[in-house]
Motif scaffolding. Structure first.
Motif, short mmCIF file in Angstrom:
data_model
loop_
_atom_site.label_atom_id
_atom_site.label_comp_id
_atom_site.label_asym_id
_atom_site.label_seq_id
_atom_site.Cartn_x
_atom_site.Cartn_y
_atom_site.Cartn_z
N ASN A 101 1.04 -1.30 -0.21
CA ASN A 101 0.03 -0.27 0.06
C ASN A 101 1.07 1.19 -0.02
O ASN A 101 1.82 1.23 0.72
N ILE A 102 0.57 2.13 -1.04
CA ILE A 102 1.14 3.48 -0.98
C ILE A 102 -0.03 4.42 -0.67
O ILE A 102 -1.19 4.32 -1.53
N ALA A 103 0.13 5.55 -0.08
CA ALA A 103 -0.83 6.36 0.04
C ALA A 103 -0.50 7.88 -0.25
O ALA A 103 0.72 8.21 0.20
N MET A 104 -1.27 8.66 -1.07
CA MET A 104 -0.78 9.68 -1.33
C MET A 104 -1.71 10.68 -0.82
O MET A 104 -2.86 10.57 -0.96
N LYS A 105 -1.28 11.63 0.09
CA LYS A 105 -1.95 12.41 0.79
C LYS A 105 -2.10 13.95 -0.10
O LYS A 105 -0.84 14.26 -0.34
N ILE A 106 -3.09 14.22 -0.46
CA ILE A 106 -3.32 15.33 -1.56
C ILE A 106 -4.08 16.64 -0.78
O ILE A 106 -5.22 16.49 -0.43
N PRO A 107 -3.55 17.85 -1.18
CA PRO A 107 -4.47 19.07 -0.91
C PRO A 107 -5.72 18.93 -1.53
O PRO A 107 -5.87 18.54 -2.83
#
Length: 124
Positions: free
Chosen positions: A12-18
């Protein structure tokens, strides 16, 4: 003799995005790249990314995107002790984890957040 702690890369890779970049980012992975969407965890938005899962999370208050990684261990207590002894910064306040999940958050020296967990099967 102490057991050597084992770490492996999680899937799992999480991209936290504005928020101001979120919709365009979802559109990029969904429509421009045409990646296969993970729909069984709605409303979470994720895509199959080779052997990995890429999760896109809208996060208020961010000015730029961040990438978070998952690391799997066979012994969560030994992993915690090993990382503490190595001076790794633990940052459990970064995001709440589900009740009973054997996991914690750390930061690499380059400020990349990692979820260290015993088993990713419960949320992947």
């Amino acid at each position: 003799m102490d057991k050597k702690v084992k770490f492996t890369a999680g899937r799992n890779i999480a991209m936290k995005i504005p928020p101001h970049q979120y919709d365009a980012t979802v559109q990029f992975y969904r429509e421009v790249l045409g990646l296969r969407e993970i729909s069984e965890h709605a409303p979470a938005v994720g895509f199959h990314f080779g052997a990995n899962n890429l999760w896109l999370d809208r996060v208020a208050g961010l000015s730029q995107a961040e990438t978070w990684l998952e690391v799997i261990t066979d012994d969560i207590e030994a992993a915690s002790a090993h990382l503490e002894a190595a001076g790794v910064v633990r940052c459990d306040e970064i995001e709440p984890l589900p009740q009973g999940m054997q996991a914690f958050w750390i930061s690499s020296p380059a400020a990349i957040i990692h979820l260290v967990c015993k088993d990713s099967a419960s949320w992947s």
